[in-house]
Design an enzyme around this catalytic site. Structure first.
Site, short mmCIF file in Angstrom:
data_model
loop_
_atom_site.label_atom_id
_atom_site.label_comp_id
_atom_site.label_asym_id
_atom_site.label_seq_id
_atom_site.Cartn_x
_atom_site.Cartn_y
_atom_site.Cartn_z
N PHE A 146 -15.53 3.84 6.67
CA PHE A 146 -14.15 4.19 6.32
C PHE A 146 -13.90 4.18 4.80
CE2 PHE A 146 -14.22 -0.38 7.39
CZ PHE A 146 -13.70 -0.94 6.22
N ARG A 193 -2.20 -14.28 4.80
CA ARG A 193 -2.95 -13.62 5.87
C ARG A 193 -2.17 -13.73 7.19
NH1 ARG A 193 -7.06 -10.18 4.56
NH2 ARG A 193 -7.54 -10.35 6.76
N LYS A 246 0.82 -1.22 0.00
CA LYS A 246 0.00 0.00 0.00
C LYS A 246 0.86 1.28 0.00
CE LYS A 246 -4.06 -2.11 2.23
NZ LYS A 246 -5.02 -2.00 3.36
N GLU A 283 -9.61 -10.84 -7.57
CA GLU A 283 -8.69 -9.71 -7.40
C GLU A 283 -7.51 -9.82 -8.37
OE1 GLU A 283 -9.91 -9.01 -2.71
OE2 GLU A 283 -7.87 -9.63 -3.17
N THR A 318 -5.64 -6.66 10.91
CA THR A 318 -5.92 -5.40 10.21
C THR A 318 -5.38 -4.20 10.99
OG1 THR A 318 -7.96 -6.43 9.43
CG2 THR A 318 -7.77 -4.04 9.15
N TYR A 356 -12.48 -1.98 -3.90
CA TYR A 356 -13.02 -2.04 -2.54
C TYR A 356 -14.55 -1.94 -2.52
CZ TYR A 356 -8.48 -1.93 -0.15
OH TYR A 356 -7.24 -2.24 0.35
N ARG A 396 2.37 -6.24 9.33
CA ARG A 396 1.68 -5.07 9.88
C ARG A 396 2.25 -4.66 11.23
NH1 ARG A 396 -4.33 -6.83 7.67
NH2 ARG A 396 -4.33 -5.50 5.81
N HIS A 437 -2.33 -5.32 1.56
CA HIS A 437 -3.62 -5.99 1.36
C HIS A 437 -3.34 -7.44 1.02
CE1 HIS A 437 -7.56 -7.05 -0.27
NE2 HIS A 437 -6.88 -7.68 -1.22
N ASN A 478 -2.04 0.39 6.67
CA ASN A 478 -1.51 -0.85 7.28
C ASN A 478 -0.67 -1.68 6.30
OD1 ASN A 478 -3.57 -1.81 5.72
ND2 ASN A 478 -4.76 -2.70 7.39
N1 UDP Z 1 -9.80 -0.18 7.17
C1 UDP Z 1 -9.91 1.07 7.74
N2 UDP Z 1 -10.61 1.20 8.91
C2 UDP Z 1 -11.23 0.14 9.51
C3 UDP Z 1 -11.13 -1.13 8.92
C4 UDP Z 1 -10.41 -1.26 7.75
O1 UDP Z 1 -9.36 2.06 7.23
O2 UDP Z 1 -11.86 0.33 10.57
C5 UDP Z 1 -9.04 -0.33 5.91
C6 UDP Z 1 -7.68 -1.01 6.11
O3 UDP Z 1 -6.74 -0.42 5.21
C7 UDP Z 1 -8.00 -2.45 5.72
C8 UDP Z 1 -9.00 -2.25 4.59
O4 UDP Z 1 -9.78 -1.14 5.01
O5 UDP Z 1 -6.82 -3.16 5.35
C9 UDP Z 1 -9.90 -3.43 4.31
O6 UDP Z 1 -10.51 -3.84 5.50
P1 UDP Z 1 -10.68 -5.38 5.89
O7 UDP Z 1 -11.63 -5.44 7.05
O8 UDP Z 1 -11.03 -6.17 4.66
O9 UDP Z 1 -9.22 -5.78 6.44
P2 UDP Z 1 -8.01 -6.65 5.84
O10 UDP Z 1 -8.61 -7.81 5.11
O11 UDP Z 1 -7.22 -5.72 4.94
O12 UDP Z 1 -7.22 -7.05 7.05
#
Ligand code: UDP
Length: 140
Positions: free
Chosen positions: A59, A87, A11, A128, A93, A51, A104, A117, A114
């Protein structure tokens, strides 16, 4: 376990801090192989499309703005059980909840910025990957 593929994004917070190599090294050390990679600057349309599943979340607009704030590196990763392996090495996250030794925990600035992705299922990985790569751009 089967060799499978997943989709990853380094990112803008990570490219800005010149951490492309650092992140990729951690992915490789986790047993993942980069079989496709390109550095791009996403358009707003691309980020919103990518997204779309989050479009009702509070968000969403901030996330889109962040994802187009600088270049990203989109990658296809291959390895045994690639989705869950990725993962695992990504970590939670929210970096405050991420385990020691994860990308992370090591690099993320915040829950939004973070650093990485990673697809959360094999089905989403296929979608994707196809969003950013033509089949001939993936060289295993
Ligand atoms: N995100 C955010 N605020 C939140 C949760 C998620 O800005 O409260 C952003 C963050 O960059 C995250 C992305 O949205 O990686 C996608 O969220 P997801 O819940 O799918 O998390 P991930 O799969 O990336 O861990």
């Amino acid at each position: 376990m089967a060799v499978t593929r997943t989709f990853s994004i380094i990112k803008p917070d990570a490219t800005r801090r010149n951490l492309t190599g650092g992140v990729t090294k951690m992915l490789e050390e986790a047993g993942l192989r980069v079989v496709a990679s390109k550095r791009i600057h996403m358009t707003r349309e691309q980020a919103e499309g990518f997204y779309a599943v989050h479009k009702e979340r509070p968000f969403f607009q901030d996330l889109v703005a962040f994802m187009i704030s600088g270049p990203v590196v989109v990658q296809v990763l291959e390895g045994e059980d690639a989705v869950s392996r990725n993962r695992e090495v990504m970590g939670a996250t929210n970096p405050e909840n991420a385990a020691e030794g994860t990308i992370r925990k090591t690099y993320a600035e915040s829950i939004e910025a973070n650093s990485v992705h990673g697809s959360d299922s094999e089905e989403n990985a296929a979608t994707e990957i196809a969003f950013f790569f033509k089949p001939e751009e993936i060289v295993g």
